[in-house]
Design a protein around this motif. Structure first.
Motif, PDB file in Angstrom:
ATOM      1  N   VAL A 203       0.832  -1.205   0.000  1.00 34.11           N
ATOM      2  CA  VAL A 203       0.000   0.000   0.000  1.00 34.11           C
ATOM      3  C   VAL A 203       0.869   1.258   0.000  1.00 34.11           C
ATOM      4  O   VAL A 203       0.627   2.216  -0.768  1.00 34.11           O
ATOM      5  CB  VAL A 203      -0.949  -0.020   1.204  1.00 34.11           C
ATOM      6  N   GLU A 204       1.903   1.295   0.852  1.00 36.02           N
ATOM      7  CA  GLU A 204       2.740   2.490   0.951  1.00 36.02           C
ATOM      8  C   GLU A 204       3.495   2.756  -0.344  1.00 36.02           C
ATOM      9  O   GLU A 204       3.634   3.913  -0.778  1.00 36.02           O
ATOM     10  CB  GLU A 204       3.709   2.346   2.122  1.00 36.02           C
ATOM     11  N   VAL A 205       4.010   1.685  -0.981  1.00 32.49           N
ATOM     12  CA  VAL A 205       4.752   1.881  -2.239  1.00 32.49           C
ATOM     13  C   VAL A 205       3.830   2.423  -3.322  1.00 32.49           C
ATOM     14  O   VAL A 205       4.191   3.322  -4.103  1.00 32.49           O
ATOM     15  CB  VAL A 205       5.403   0.564  -2.675  1.00 32.49           C
ATOM     16  N   THR A 206       2.629   1.892  -3.376  1.00 33.42           N
ATOM     17  CA  THR A 206       1.699   2.344  -4.414  1.00 33.42           C
ATOM     18  C   THR A 206       1.235   3.774  -4.156  1.00 33.42           C
ATOM     19  O   THR A 206       1.177   4.603  -5.077  1.00 33.42           O
ATOM     20  CB  THR A 206       0.496   1.397  -4.474  1.00 33.42           C
ATOM     21  N   VAL A 207       0.928   4.087  -2.907  1.00 37.62           N
ATOM     22  CA  VAL A 207       0.437   5.437  -2.586  1.00 37.62           C
ATOM     23  C   VAL A 207       1.543   6.484  -2.759  1.00 37.62           C
ATOM     24  O   VAL A 207       1.282   7.648  -3.117  1.00 37.62           O
ATOM     25  CB  VAL A 207      -0.139   5.455  -1.157  1.00 37.62           C
ATOM     26  N   ALA A 208       2.792   6.102  -2.533  1.00 37.61           N
ATOM     27  CA  ALA A 208       3.896   7.063  -2.630  1.00 37.61           C
ATOM     28  C   ALA A 208       4.197   7.479  -4.064  1.00 37.61           C
ATOM     29  O   ALA A 208       4.897   8.482  -4.278  1.00 37.61           O
ATOM     30  CB  ALA A 208       5.144   6.470  -1.980  1.00 37.61           C
ATOM     31  N   LYS A 209       3.711   6.767  -5.028  1.00 38.86           N
ATOM     32  CA  LYS A 209       3.977   7.132  -6.426  1.00 38.86           C
ATOM     33  C   LYS A 209       3.171   8.373  -6.798  1.00 38.86           C
ATOM     34  O   LYS A 209       2.001   8.499  -6.414  1.00 38.86           O
ATOM     35  CB  LYS A 209       3.613   5.960  -7.348  1.00 38.86           C
ATOM     36  N   VAL A 212      -0.401   6.924 -10.194  1.00 35.61           N
ATOM     37  CA  VAL A 212      -0.606   5.476 -10.113  1.00 35.61           C
ATOM     38  C   VAL A 212      -1.549   5.058 -11.219  1.00 35.61           C
ATOM     39  O   VAL A 212      -2.645   5.618 -11.374  1.00 35.61           O
ATOM     40  CB  VAL A 212      -1.190   5.081  -8.738  1.00 35.61           C
ATOM     41  N   THR A 213      -1.105   4.090 -11.998  1.00 35.40           N
ATOM     42  CA  THR A 213      -1.938   3.588 -13.082  1.00 35.40           C
ATOM     43  C   THR A 213      -2.897   2.526 -12.552  1.00 35.40           C
ATOM     44  O   THR A 213      -2.748   2.007 -11.431  1.00 35.40           O
ATOM     45  CB  THR A 213      -1.058   2.990 -14.181  1.00 35.40           C
ATOM     46  N   GLU A 214      -3.831   2.191 -13.370  1.00 36.58           N
ATOM     47  CA  GLU A 214      -4.805   1.156 -12.979  1.00 36.58           C
ATOM     48  C   GLU A 214      -4.126  -0.188 -12.806  1.00 36.58           C
ATOM     49  O   GLU A 214      -4.495  -0.963 -11.908  1.00 36.58           O
ATOM     50  CB  GLU A 214      -5.908   1.072 -14.027  1.00 36.58           C
ATOM     51  N   ALA A 215      -3.131  -0.476 -13.632  1.00 43.82           N
ATOM     52  CA  ALA A 215      -2.405  -1.746 -13.507  1.00 43.82           C
ATOM     53  C   ALA A 215      -1.680  -1.837 -12.173  1.00 43.82           C
ATOM     54  O   ALA A 215      -1.634  -2.894 -11.529  1.00 43.82           O
ATOM     55  CB  ALA A 215      -1.419  -1.899 -14.664  1.00 43.82           C
ATOM     56  N   MET A 220      -1.279  -3.907  -6.659  1.00 41.57           N
ATOM     57  CA  MET A 220      -1.311  -3.723  -5.206  1.00 41.57           C
ATOM     58  C   MET A 220      -2.475  -4.515  -4.598  1.00 41.57           C
ATOM     59  O   MET A 220      -2.329  -5.162  -3.543  1.00 41.57           O
ATOM     60  CB  MET A 220      -1.468  -2.243  -4.882  1.00 41.57           C
ATOM     61  N   ALA A 221      -3.619  -4.478  -5.237  1.00 44.49           N
ATOM     62  CA  ALA A 221      -4.776  -5.209  -4.726  1.00 44.49           C
ATOM     63  C   ALA A 221      -4.501  -6.713  -4.698  1.00 44.49           C
ATOM     64  O   ALA A 221      -4.904  -7.417  -3.749  1.00 44.49           O
ATOM     65  CB  ALA A 221      -6.009  -4.906  -5.572  1.00 44.49           C
ATOM     66  N   ALA A 222      -3.796  -7.204  -5.722  1.00 43.65           N
ATOM     67  CA  ALA A 222      -3.462  -8.635  -5.745  1.00 43.65           C
ATOM     68  C   ALA A 222      -2.510  -8.990  -4.612  1.00 43.65           C
ATOM     69  O   ALA A 222      -2.660 -10.025  -3.946  1.00 43.65           O
ATOM     70  CB  ALA A 222      -2.859  -9.002  -7.100  1.00 43.65           C
ATOM     71  N   ASP A 223      -1.493  -8.114  -4.366  1.00 38.77           N
ATOM     72  CA  ASP A 223      -0.557  -8.368  -3.266  1.00 38.77           C
ATOM     73  C   ASP A 223      -1.282  -8.340  -1.920  1.00 38.77           C
ATOM     74  O   ASP A 223      -1.037  -9.184  -1.045  1.00 38.77           O
ATOM     75  CB  ASP A 223       0.567  -7.323  -3.275  1.00 38.77           C
ATOM     76  N   VAL A 224      -2.174  -7.381  -1.757  1.00 33.64           N
ATOM     77  CA  VAL A 224      -2.927  -7.297  -0.501  1.00 33.64           C
ATOM     78  C   VAL A 224      -3.821  -8.517  -0.332  1.00 33.64           C
ATOM     79  O   VAL A 224      -3.944  -9.077   0.771  1.00 33.64           O
ATOM     80  CB  VAL A 224      -3.751  -5.991  -0.467  1.00 33.64           C
TER      81      VAL A 224
END
Length: 406
Positions: A203-209, A212-215, A220-224
């Motif tokens: 979550v933090e890596v994705t939010v820090a960008k 953020v693209t849909e992919a 991130m959703a798959a990792d979570v």
């Protein structure tokens, strides 16, 4: 006319809500409780006093009987001396005085001997009860940091020595249980921390960008989702383990062969995917158990045998009745890496994954799993009064045997 003393007295007895008899009982001094040593000493003294009294009475009675018995006819003189009556009276006085003196001396000696016996009984009771004092002191000191201490009572193999050895065995079991609990809590905390840390990092890596693209959101959703599923499986396994460690309260009659056959159906796809050579020998093995828990144990054994096998390896599953039908036995054998026989017992510890176990993070290439499979099997076996053993195969792999009372 009444002076009112009666009603006032009655009101005074209940004005505080407590009956007068109860308040009087509370005002009486309470005697201190007697210790076991004191009771033993008093018992010795009382028994010795009773025995001494019987001895003194018997001795005095025999003495009186002997000195006051009439003379035989042949011992009575034919001619009596004029002073015969005076001599007989004096003799009776002398005998009375001697008997009274004997009684007094006997009672004094009895009192002295009773006192000495009480002191000796106090000393002997202290010597005999010294192991109990040591056990009491150890029980008071017992805590999660002192369970490693042992009494190791010296002396003969009597009841007190047996009690001390039993207490040492109890301390050893408690020490092992506390140590296992600490290890389990530490391992469970680590295992639960890992998926949560992965979720937070994703979550933090994705939010820090900045953009953020849909992919990336989907990744991130798959990792979570994966981390959440892993945590969910771990929590479910922990709940099963906790349930398995309780005694079985609702057993039913079933056949271990049928339970193993159902577990085989659950791994059929994995067996085909890894092209395992399956050998099944399901002989009747009646058992009285909790079918749900026993099914989980059998499924864990087979899943471990598939997960830690090699492609194209052997998977053997067998059930049988042993010891003239007194036991139901399930045996699962598989191929795999060569294991050290000295460390096979560690596989039953929670979160232990054999050669892939590592206390930091999951080792690279480790098979998926929570590391609780064999721990659950052992807990289920103990809950049913059985046992589970593992033996390393010389050619590689493991043979696990589950024995349950029929």
């Amino acid at each position: 006319m009444s002076d009112g003393s009666g009603p006032r007295a009655a009101r005074g007895s209940i004005e505080d809500g407590t009956p007068r008899s109860s308040r009087l009982r509370r005002l009486r001094p309470r005697l201190p409780a007697m210790t076991l040593r004191t009771r033993l000493t008093l018992t010795y003294a009382v028994l010795f006093t009773l025995g001494g009294c019987v001895l003194v009475l018997a001795m005095t009675t025999a003495f009186y009987h002997e000195i006051f018995r009439p003379l035989p006819a042949h011992e009575v003189p034919s001619r009596l001396d004029p002073d015969h009556d005076h001599i007989v009276g004096l003799s009776d006085q002398i005998r009375d005085a001697a008997a009274s003196r004997l009684l007094v001396i006997s009672l004094v000696l009895l009192a002295v001997v009773v006192a000495l016996s009480a002191l000796a009984g106090w000393w002997v009771a202290g010597r005999m009860l010294r192991p109990l004092a040591a056990i009491t002191a150890a029980a008071r000191r017992a805590g999660d940091t002192t369970l490693h201490e042992r009494l190791r009572l010296p002396g003969p193999d009597d009841e007190l020595k047996e009690l001390g050895d039993t207490f040492d065995a109890m301390l050893e079991r408690l020490d092992a249980a506390f140590a296992a609990q600490r290890r389990f809590v530490a391992n469970a905390s680590h295992e639960l921390r890992t998926p949560l840390a992965l979720t937070r990092a994703a979550v933090e890596v994705t939010v820090a960008k900045p953009a953020v693209t849909e992919a990336q959101w989907r990744a991130m959703a798959a990792d979570v989702a994966d981390s959440t599923e892993r945590a969910q499986h771990l929590i479910a396994a922990l709940l099963v383990l906790a349930r398995s460690e309780q005694r079985v309260t609702d057993p039913v009659e079933d056949d271990l062969a049928d339970i193993a056959a159902e577990a085989l159906d659950g791994i059929a796809a994995a067996v085909r995917a890894r092209r395992l050579r399956l050998r099944v020998e399901l002989d009747p093995a009646p058992v009285r158990a909790n079918v749900a828990l026993l099914g989980i144990a059998a499924a864990n054994l087979l899943e471990n045998a598939v997960r830690h096998n090699r492609d194209g390896g052997l998977l053997r599953v067998a059930t049988a009745a042993a010891r003239e039908g007194e036991q139901a036995v399930l045996t699962v054998a598989n191929d795999g890496p060569v294991l050290d026989p000295r460390h096979v017992g560690d596989l039953f510890e929670p979160f232990h994954r054999g050669v892939h176990t590592r206390r930091g993070a999951r080792a690279q290439g480790a098979p998926e799993g929570s590391g609780l499979g064999l721990s659950i099997v052992r807990a289920v076996a103990r809950a049913h009064g059985g046992q589970v053993t593992a033996e390393a195969r010389p050619e590689g792999g493991l043979t696990v045997t589950l024995r349950l009372p029929a």
